[in-house]
Structures are given as C-alpha cells and as structure tokens.
Write an enzyme that holds these catalytic residues in place. Structure first.
Site: not given
Ligand code: XUL
Ligand code: CO
Length: 434
Positions: A100, A103, A270, A295, A306, A338
């Site tokens: 990002h 970051d 997620h 991810d 999460d 991730d």
């Molecule tokens: C948040 C998440 C983020 C996205 C990118 O839960 O997964 O890190 O992958 O913004």
């Molecule tokens: Co993510």
C-alpha cells in the site's frame, strides 16, 4: 546486509527430511507440477504491510516490535525499511511483493508532500528491482487508516474525500504501472457503514460503482496491462462492508457494468469472516469467471477476528489450489501472503520462518491438488453424478418450457430415483492425497 537480518543466508530447498528450520522442505521452485514450474504456479508475494509496516500492535496493546526502520514517519527510515524488505526478498527468493502507499512512505503534511515521499520511494524500489528478479504482484492505496477515511473513501458522504480518494488511487496506479505491477487491488475497509441510521446505502453504492468505473477508465487511459482486482471482506474494520463476499462483489460488478473488466482477490480469512470456506469463495469466483488472485493466510477459528496468521492447514490449502488449478491456474494473479507474525514473535528469524512455513504449506497443497487432478477421481465422480444431463432429452428440456415438461412428468415417463451423494467416500478420497 542490514543489521536486522544479520547475515541470514538465502533459503534453500533441502527436501522433506531436513531438520533445518530455515530450509524449504516442499517448496522447490524448479520442480515441475502438472507441466509447470512450482514457482510459476504459486507466484508467491510478500506483503509489505504485515512484514515491515506493522509494529505488533493489537486492539489492546501497542508496539511490540523494535526494528531499525522505526520510527516510520521519516524518509530516512523508509529507505532503511526498503533495504530490509529487499534483503528479505533475496533471502526467501519469492518472485513478487505487494504494497500500500502508506506502507512504504511517511505521510506528508499535504497531498503533494505525501506524493513526493511516495515517488521517491518508488524510484528507490525501481533501482533495487533493476538488479533483482523480484517483481510487483500488485500495488494498492491504503484508504482506511488515516482519519480522513473514517467515513469511507469513494463512499464518503463528503465529496472532498471522494476527490482525495480518486487522486490517491491515480498515484498508486501510476506507481504500480511504473514498477511493472501485474495487478492493481482495491480493498474497501471503510467502504461500508457503522450504522444505517446515518447511511444512504443506495447513494454510496452508486458512488462506489462510479469510482470503480473511473479506475477502469484510467487503466485504459494509461495503458496499464494488469488486472484490476477487488478484494471482498464482509466486515472489520467497518460493521458492514459492501464488498461482502465473492457473490456480492459479482452482483456489484454486474450492476455497474464491470464484470468483464474487474476480477477478485480472495483471502482465506475474509472467506471465514463471511461464513464461507476459502474453496467456496474460489469456486464461486471461478464459476462466475472472475477469479483473479489470492491473499493466503489463516483465521483463528475461535476468536472471530481477522487474525491474518500464516497458513498451516494442508487439506484446506489443497482444496483452494484444487479449484484454482481447475480454473486453469493463475494468469496475472498469485499467492500473496497477507499474513503477519504473532506479536510475541519478535525476531528476524521468526519472520523468515513464518514465510518458509507458509511457502512449504502452499507447496504441499499445490502438489496434493495436482495429484488429485492427475488422478481424476473427483472429476470422474462429478461426471458420473451429472451423467443424466449428457442425454439429448435432458439438454432439450433446458430449451423447452414448463408445459412441455409437465406433460412428460404427468404421463408417468419420468420418475426420479435418488442416488447417493457419496460425500464420505469423496472425503476419504481427498484424505489419500493430503
Ligand atoms: C485487510 C486486507 C488488506 C488488503 C489490501 O483485511 O486484507 O490488507 O489485502 O488492502
Ligand atoms: Co488481503
């Protein structure tokens, strides 16, 4: 060499029996799986935010990590952080990374100052990438941490925040293209609501749809060849997020005419938060033609947060890759970790071991998935289960109508005979491979 990694050697493949905690036992980049190198199947990426930007805080406590690139609010330490990040990429040898904007650069006092910081770091990355094989899987904008985004980015009731979001995504897409990124991701952590009492949901959805159309227009305008990916997540940080799950995202894309322009980046944690399995989300996206990237991580099954842990469940990962392979495998997508350390895992070795373990688990999952595909047992079972639909009469029925079908059923020519779904036998079958 940075003082943080302090000479940790590049990780080598040593085979399943190696007792070395910093060696690959299963991830062997050059090994051929279903006619393709393992590295080219898995397309691993490291997430800059978890490994380098996150400081170990949780909702009840602050920083636990002490890193040579702290504090992160200045350009000098942003460079030190980049030095450490690229050193870790050299140690792990994974082909991709992701970031990002927030970051990699300190926030400035103005949009222009933040952009200047960002562009300087992007140029620094460019220099480092020019002498390495590591590539950018995707870039994205952090439009959820700073207080300006607290009521949303493109869905903010304030048009000034919509404008700030558009300008931010433009700069992140420019930087992604500059670095040769293969995808651009949008995850809308604040694109949702805390309470419907203050939310005009229809208006917010229209704004989000218009925003995503602008992203796609800009992609074509600048000639970005990568894929635009939306990342579903049902809630956290918002009470409700509009990109709830794969099926919801597909409905949204269709409503705003984007289903052939945008694909999905699906995350294990997620999926669990949405009350699904990871393979459900992957199979849904594949069935709808929008499977883009993943991810990879693992949620704690009890806490309901999460937790973004590194994966360590081979049967689960195997089923995820089974559906990815069945869909033809990744094209521009890949496997982005991730995932973050637990906040007590303080050392550089912890960070390396976490990725080594994650890469090994994915390699085992991929090999199990490929073995199931090559054996064909699940595919044969599906063929047999749906065999009735192969007949010309069954196909003709799909093109007929209720009255014609009624006549046939009412004449007594049709009499359904229930057959076993064979679930336990199929579960036993999968267990032979994982
Ligand atoms: C948040 C998440 C983020 C996205 C990118 O839960 O997964 O890190 O992958 O913004
Ligand atoms: Co993510």
């Amino acid at each position: 060499m940075t003082e943080f990694f302090n000479g940790i050697a590049p990780i080598a493949y040593e085979g399943p029996d190696s007792p070395n905690p910093l060696a690959f036992r299963h991830y062997n980049p050059d090994e051929i799986v279903m006619g393709k190198r393992m590295e080219d199947h898995l397309r691993f990426a490291i997430a800059y935010w978890h490994s380098f930007a996150w400081e170990g805080n949780d909702p009840f406590g602050g920083q636990t990590f002490v890193r040579p690139w702290h504090p992160q609010d200045r350009m000098a330490t942003a460079r030190t952080k980049a030095d450490a990040a690229f050193e870790m990429f050299d140690i792990l040898g994974q082909p991709y990374f992701c970031w990002h904007d927030a970051d990699i650069r300190p926030e400035g006092d103005s949009f222009a100052e933040s952009l200047k910081n960002f562009e300087e770091i992007i140029a620094y990355f460019e220099e480092k990438m020019s002498i390495r094989k590591v590539k950018l899987l995707w870039g994205t904008a952090n439009m959820f941490s700073h207080r300006r985004w607290m009521s949303g980015a493109s869905t903010n009731p304030d048009p000034d925040v919509f404008a700030y979001s558009a300008a931010t995504v433009k700069t992140c897409m420019d930087a992604t293209m500059k670095l040769g990124g293969e995808n651009y991701v949008l995850w809308g952590g604040r694109e949702g609501y805390e309470t419907l009492l203050n939310t005009d949901m229809g208006r917010e959805l229209d704004h989000m749809g218009r925003f995503l159309n602008m992203v796609v227009d800009y992609k074509h305008k600048i000639g970005f060849k990568g894929t635009i990916l939306v990342e579903p997540k049902p809630q956290e940080p918002s009470k409700h997020q509009y990109d709830h799950d794969a099926a919801t995202c597909y409905g949204f894309l269709q409503k705003y005419g984007l289903e052939s322009e945008v694909k999905l980046n699906l995350e294990q944690g997620h999926a669990i938060l949405a009350g699904h399995s990871f393979e459900h989300e992957i199979a849904t996206a594949a069935a709808l033609g929008v499977l883009g990237s993943i991810d990879m991580n693992r949620n704690d099954y009890q806490s309901g947060w999460d937790t973004d842990q590194f994966p360590n469940n081979v049967p689960e990962v195997a089923l995820a890759y089974y559906h990815i392979l069945k869909d033809g495998g990744f094209t521009t997508g890949g496997t982005n970790f991730d995932a973050k350390l637990r906040r007590q895992s303080l050392d550089a070795e912890d960070l390396i071991a976490a990725h080594v373990g994650g890469m090994d688990i994915c390699a085992r999952g991929l090999k199990a998935a490929a073995a199931m595909i090559e054996d064909g047992g699940l595919e044969d079972a599906l063929k047999e289960r749906y065999a009735g639909w192969d007949s010309p009469e069954a196909q003709a029925m799909l093109n007929s109508d209720f009255d014609t079908i009624f006549e046939k059923v009412n004449s007594g020519a049709i009499n359904p005979a229930p057959k076993s779904g064979r679930q336990e036998m199929l579960e036993n079958y999968v267990n032979r491979f994982v």
